[in-house]
Design an enzyme around this catalytic site. Structure first.
Site, PDB file in Angstrom:
ATOM      1  N   THR A 164      50.193  76.041   9.225  1.00 19.00           N
ATOM      2  CA  THR A 164      50.693  74.674   9.053  1.00 19.00           C
ATOM      3  C   THR A 164      51.724  74.683   7.922  1.00 19.00           C
ATOM      4  OG1 THR A 164      48.807  74.231   7.627  1.00 19.00           O
ATOM      5  CG2 THR A 164      48.641  73.482   9.887  1.00 19.00           C
ATOM      6  N   ARG A 194      47.552  68.829   3.686  1.00 22.16           N
ATOM      7  CA  ARG A 194      47.264  67.398   3.751  1.00 22.16           C
ATOM      8  C   ARG A 194      45.764  67.214   3.593  1.00 22.16           C
ATOM      9  NH1 ARG A 194      50.018  64.160   8.704  1.00 22.16           N
ATOM     10  NH2 ARG A 194      51.940  65.090   7.948  1.00 22.16           N
ATOM     11  N   LYS A 217      54.448  69.370   1.113  1.00 21.22           N
ATOM     12  CA  LYS A 217      55.037  70.357   2.015  1.00 21.22           C
ATOM     13  C   LYS A 217      56.302  70.925   1.390  1.00 21.22           C
ATOM     14  CE  LYS A 217      57.272  66.642   4.628  1.00 21.22           C
ATOM     15  NZ  LYS A 217      57.569  66.002   5.899  1.00 21.22           N
ATOM     16  N   ASP A 254      60.285  59.285   8.425  1.00 21.42           N
ATOM     17  CA  ASP A 254      60.902  60.110   9.465  1.00 21.42           C
ATOM     18  C   ASP A 254      60.641  59.594  10.881  1.00 21.42           C
ATOM     19  OD1 ASP A 254      58.259  60.864   9.440  1.00 21.42           O
ATOM     20  OD2 ASP A 254      58.626  63.012   9.228  1.00 21.42           O
ATOM     21  N   ARG A 255      59.684  58.686  11.042  1.00 26.86           N
ATOM     22  CA  ARG A 255      59.416  58.164  12.393  1.00 26.86           C
ATOM     23  C   ARG A 255      60.120  56.834  12.612  1.00 26.86           C
ATOM     24  NH1 ARG A 255      53.207  59.464  14.142  1.00 26.86           N
ATOM     25  NH2 ARG A 255      53.340  61.697  13.726  1.00 26.86           N
ATOM     26  N   THR A 284      55.092  71.146  20.076  1.00 29.63           N
ATOM     27  CA  THR A 284      55.010  69.983  19.195  1.00 29.63           C
ATOM     28  C   THR A 284      55.288  70.383  17.743  1.00 29.63           C
ATOM     29  OG1 THR A 284      53.444  68.904  20.629  1.00 29.63           O
ATOM     30  CG2 THR A 284      53.406  68.239  18.323  1.00 29.63           C
ATOM     31  N   GLU A 297      60.724  63.719  19.734  1.00 30.79           N
ATOM     32  CA  GLU A 297      59.335  63.878  20.142  1.00 30.79           C
ATOM     33  C   GLU A 297      58.799  62.524  20.577  1.00 30.79           C
ATOM     34  OE1 GLU A 297      56.870  66.982  18.024  1.00 30.79           O
ATOM     35  OE2 GLU A 297      57.801  65.956  16.344  1.00 30.79           O
ATOM     36  N   ARG A 305      44.678  64.596  22.210  1.00 38.34           N
ATOM     37  CA  ARG A 305      45.802  63.786  22.698  1.00 38.34           C
ATOM     38  C   ARG A 305      45.979  64.077  24.186  1.00 38.34           C
ATOM     39  NH1 ARG A 305      47.346  61.950  17.912  1.00 38.34           N
ATOM     40  NH2 ARG A 305      48.089  63.285  16.215  1.00 38.34           N
TER      41      ARG A 305
END
Ligand code: G1P
Ligand code: ZN
Length: 543
Positions: free
Chosen positions: A18, A22, A126, A281-282, A344, A363, A496
């Site tokens: 990863t 988080r 990150k 970012d979304r 993804t 995405e 998902r």
């Protein structure tokens, strides 16, 4: 300046592979925990001495204390300079842009994206590399290994650095420059979009709401939409970043941005609505009584890129993550440009962007972006839509209708089952994997399986391969079901299920999505036995 070498415990709970860490705030507050990961980052890039680092976060709880610690560690580790966002704030896309602009060795972004914030909620860290994108696996693997073997971290003593005013100060031998990232980011957007055209649209009775969800985009959105583009004061909702996002879940989707959705999804709502997530970012795009699915948004942007100044020269190619609908593939085919299908996660777009093989990518999880940076970019997508609306003088609903008339419609939904038992979830995917040969020959009334597999990606740039990226079932009428487990959840596992159906006939394109997909939803539920095996009557989140 005295550098202290502090003995530390080797925490080992980062998931390998990863790109960041988080965890709950309480975990991060353990003695040496944050320091361990930060030192592992610095050790993993030994060439960092004498270079510049970018630092900032989404403003969530623990952002500021973490920044103070990281600054003192950067000074002890011989960085020449750290550039920090004013008040410790940097959206993920702004950080990416600033890493590139200042030719930094990379950046540390403090965020847990769309996860809730607060003393009992999530925090994250990150590392992005010099290209502005999430660090590649060879670096994150190194960080992981270092974090397991670490025995000391380096830090200097100092008073708190003031992050409230732009300017340069010294910390030991290192410089700390506080910058106004809002104006830098606004300028970048101004270079891509026709601000004066958008301004005349907004001056002319066109109404919009942007919901910043008390997250990082508030200051950026106020400056861009209200100050520069003339949207009515108050068009930006929840503009003040709060450490706990006002108690909300800063994820722009139909569930978590419900108030905005309710305001726009009516016949007399504003012309346009949009929202962004914790770290910016979304994006979610809405028009009066019209929700634009992220997969469709990517397809529409691709089809209309020639109308936007920054993309008028044409697109090199496009890419979508595997579970994202096939809508953009149809557009790429007509435009005769390559369309790549990647696993993804944004990091897989990085190589294609760096190699100039694609210009746009996206995405289904409310993320889209372009070659201007190496992260997805919420406000960028929203400005793209505003520019398109200003250029065409059409409504969002008209643009969607015309798009579907021309390319056909991919009805699309994602069903999430959250916090399920992790080992049961892994067993479920394992079982689907072992049943692939049987599924391949299956058929449910009009749905006949054409092909199915566990997605494997070979990166066309460096030939690296990533396997077991999700079970995908393709039907012979263009419909698809995809199953995968989330890699970003922090409690148990999240299953998902992505479901889509292609409809080429314009007379059948205005059905309710969940109704149009009900046959496929039933097949997905049958295949997983989700209701019986996990005692769930319905998904936790439907998008
Ligand atoms: C989710 C999304 C994925 C996105 C990632 C980071 O990951 O599905 O598209 O790149 O968040 O924003 P997941 O939890 O599905 O692994
Ligand atoms: Zn995010």
């Amino acid at each position: 300046m005295q550098v202290n070498s502090i003995p530390t415990t080797a925490y080992t709970d980062q998931k390998p592979g990863t790109s960041g860490l988080r965890k709950k705030v309480k975990t991060f507050k353990q003695k040496g925990y944050l320091e361990n990961f930060v030192q592992a980052i610095f050790d993993a890039i030994p060439e960092h001495k004498g270079t510049t680092l970018i630092l900032g976060g989404d403003g969530r709880y623990y952002n500021l204390p973490a920044i103070q610690i990281i600054l003192r560690m950067a000074a002890a580790n011989d960085f020449k300079k750290v550039i920090v966002g004013q008040h410790g704030i940097l959206s993920t896309p702004a950080a990416s842009a600033i890493i590139r602009k200042y030719k930094a060795i990379g950046g540390i972004i403090l965020s847990a994206s769309h996860n809730p914030g607060g003393p009992d909620e999530d925090f994250g860290i990150k590392f992005n590399s010099a290209n502005g994108g999430p660090a590649a696996e060879k670096i994150t693997d190194k960080i992981y290994t270092y974090s397991k073997n670490i025995f000391r971290y380096l830090i200097i003593n100092s008073d708190k650095i003031n992050l409230d005013e732009p300017g340069t100060q010294s910390l030991g031998k290192m410089q700390v420059e506080v910058i106004d990232s809002v104006s830098e980011y606004a300028e970048l957007m101004n270079g891509l979009f026709d601000f004066s055209k958008i301004k005349s649209l907004l001056d002319n009775d066109f109404s919009m709401i942007f919901d910043a969800m008390h997250a990082v985009t508030g200051p950026y959105a106020k400056e861009i939409f209200e100050n520069r583009l003339g949207a009515a004061k108050g068009s930006v909702w929840n503009a003040k970043p709060l450490p706990d996002f006002g108690g909300g879940h800063p994820d722009p989707n139909l569930t978590h941005a419900k108030k905005l959705v309710d305001a726009i999804m009516t016949d007399n709502g504003p012309d346009f609505g949009a929202a962004s997530d914790g770290d910016g970012d979304r994006n979610m795009i809405l028009g009066r009584n019209c929700f634009v699915s992220p997969s469709d948004s990517l397809a529409v942007m691709t089809a209309n890129a020639d109308k936007i100044p920054g993309y008028a020269k044409g697109l090199k190619g496009v890419a979508r993550s595997m579970p994202t609908s096939l809508a953009v593939d149809r557009v790429a085919e007509q435009l005769n440009i390559p369309c790549f299908e990647t696993p993804t996660g944004w990091k897989f777009f990085g190589n294609l962007l760096d190699a100039d093989m694609i210009t746009l990518c996206g995405e289904e999880s409310f993320g889209s972006g372009s070659s201007h940076i190496r992260e997805k970019d919420g406000l960028w997508a929203i400005l793209f839509w505003l520019n398109l609306l200003a250029e065409t003088k059409k409504s969002v609903a008209d643009i969607m209708k015309e798009h579907w008339d021309r390319f056909g419609r991919n009805y699309y939904t994602r069903h999430d089952y959250e916090a399920i038992d992790a080992s049961k979830a892994a067993a479920l995917i394992e079982q689907l994997r072992s049943r692939l040969p049987e599924i391949k020959t299956s058929e449910w009334s009009e749905y006949k399986v054409q092909d199915c597999d566990d997605f494997e990606y070979i990166d066309p740039v460096d030939n690296s391969s990533s396997s077991q990226q999700g079970i995908r079932i393709l039907f012979d009428n263009g419909s698809r079901i995809v199953f995968r487990l989330s890699g970003t959840g922090t409690v148990g596992a999240t299953l998902r299920i992505y479901i889509e159906k292609y409809e080429g006939n314009p007379d059948k394109q205005d059905m309710d999505t969940q109704i149009a997909l009900q046959g496929l939803i039933r097949i997905a539920e049958d295949l997983t036995g989700i209701k019986q095996n996990f005692e769930r009557s319905a998904p936790d989140v439907i998008t």
